[in-house]
Design an enzyme around this catalytic site. Structure first.
Site, short mmCIF file in Angstrom:
data_model
loop_
_atom_site.label_atom_id
_atom_site.label_comp_id
_atom_site.label_asym_id
_atom_site.label_seq_id
_atom_site.Cartn_x
_atom_site.Cartn_y
_atom_site.Cartn_z
CE LYS A 100 9.07 -20.88 -41.61
NZ LYS A 100 10.52 -20.65 -41.55
CB SER A 103 7.91 -29.68 -42.00
OG SER A 103 6.83 -28.91 -41.53
#
Length: 420
Positions: free
Chosen positions: A125, A359
């Site tokens: 991100k 994740s």
């Protein structure tokens, strides 16, 4: 004129004037005469896209494709010899790829992990935190020292925005469900962000409602909107995809990535599908391009026709189909359980020496399933979006936390030493 591994950078101003805002093929004789040593002094003028050298038959020249962006244009994609970055934004991207070796039993394809925990703030991100802020600045939508940035987050996007806001001089307000790890909260506060928590039982709608409430009450407020912001997938089209393509020696058979906002799988997936030449599969006597696989939690598998639900894979499976997700890029979406993802993340630390988040464990589980299919022999890429240190207080390391908290020391020969 470029040759071998030589790195040459052309004057940013001259390149921009020569190209007049468009992408076109130029040969070496048409390029500006002034050559500059590799540098990043005007990185906002051009963004590196891809520079392709052609060996003209008997012509002895190089042709280079330029696309105006906001970073330097480097021939042959060589590395800069400058060791000191101007600021932390220049450290984003260029993360390594590494093969998995010990958790891949039964696989017919080799799995290479894109290690996004090597970003400045340890997650994929970082890329969109930079991209979305710069995009809004270039459009005149936000101003440092004046605009208050507002966004919803599960943690990593918020962190990517928070350190960008700190560098650029923005105030940032973030809204996050209260179920996400304590480390995320501490990091966000450390970067000076203003953090608001919502009840996880209210789901993503509760987060959205709170963000709207804050936006209405904040003069000069601006909602970043990662779920619908086109600068999100564009960051991965411009950087993550090209990095995987070059790092794999232009031999990518499949991309596996978790779906949170859908930016990674959409942007990188689209780029790779555009680049990959047709590969002949002898067993099927057919042709195919790079396949793109998304990953979602089995208890919130809405892309597979399921319903939103609670799960433990932080960062993916928001319970909505994001606006920026291009479902046409996806060949298949793999559903992974929280238990599978957690166990795989633990095994990646123990067997591969990779401390990654839940994740990333989910991406590995999906990649291994796909790599075990006989028809998928070849090279496979999985994106590991974040590191494990952000999960120390979560269920991922809960068993180790209790063990560490209960450790004691013993006295040996008159001196106290920690148990080893």
């Amino acid at each position: 004129e470029p040759c071998g591994d030589t790195v040459v950078v052309f004057s940013m101003k001259s390149c921009a004037e020569a190209l007049s805002g468009s992408s076109e093929m130029l040969n070496s004789s048409m390029l500006p005469a002034v050559l500059l040593r590799v540098q990043r002094t005007d990185a906002r003028v051009l963004r590196e896209e891809r520079c392709r050298r052609r060996n003209g038959k008997g012509k002895g020249r190089a042709e280079v494709s330029f696309l105006l962006r906001h970073q330097e244009c480097i021939l042959n994609m060589g590395e800069s010899d400058i060791a000191i970055a101007k600021d932390v934004t220049e450290l984003i991207g260029r993360t390594p790829l590494v093969y998995l070796n010990k958790v891949v039993e039964g696989c017919t394809a080799r799995i290479a992990a894109k290690l996004e925990m090597m970003e400045p703030c340890s997650s994929v991100k970082d890329r969109i935190g930079y991209s979305m802020i710069v995009d809004a600045e270039e459009k005149g939508l936000i101003t440092p020292g004046k605009t208050v940035l507002i966004e919803i987050t599960s943690g990593n996007t918020g962190i990517g925005l928070a350190y960008m806001a700190a560098v650029k001089g923005y105030k940032l307000k973030l809204v996050m469900p209260d179920s996400y790890s304590l480390e995320r909260r501490i990091i966000l506060l450390a970067f000076g962000a203003e953090l608001y928590l919502t009840d996880i039982s209210k789901g993503i709608q509760g987060v959205l409602d709170k963000a709207e409430e804050i936006l209405k009450a904040t003069p000069e407020g601006y909602m970043i909107g990662q779920f619908e912001n086109p600068a999100n997938p564009r960051a991965h089209y411009d950087t993550t995809g090209p990095e995987i393509w070059r790092g794999s020696d232009e031999k990518v058979d499949a991309l596996v990535a978790g779906i949170g906002t859908g930016g990674t799988v959409t942007g990188a997936g689209k780029f790779l599908k555009e680049q990959n030449p047709a590969i002949k599969v002898l067993a099927l006597d057919d042709f195919y391009l790079t396949k793109v696989y998304g990953v979602e939690p089995s208890k919130s598998a809405i892309l597979n026709g399921g319903l939103p639900g609670k799960h433990l894979i932080q960062g993916i499976g928001a319970g909505v189909i994001p606006e920026v997700l291009d479902v046409n890029v996806l060949d298949e979406v793999i559903a992974v359980s929280s238990e599978e993802a957690i166990e795989m993340a633990r095994q990646l630390a123990l067997k591969e020496g990779l401390l990654v988040g839940i994740s990333s464990g989910a991406a590995a589980v999906a990649a291994i399933r796909i790599a075990r299919r006989p028809e998928n022999a070849g090279k496979l890429i999985a994106v590991f979006p974040s590191g494990g240190e952000r999960y120390l207080s979560s269920v991922l390391f809960e068993h180790l936390r209790h063990e560490a908290e209960n450790m004691t020391f013993e006295k040996h020969n008159g001196f106290a030493g920690a148990e080893l």
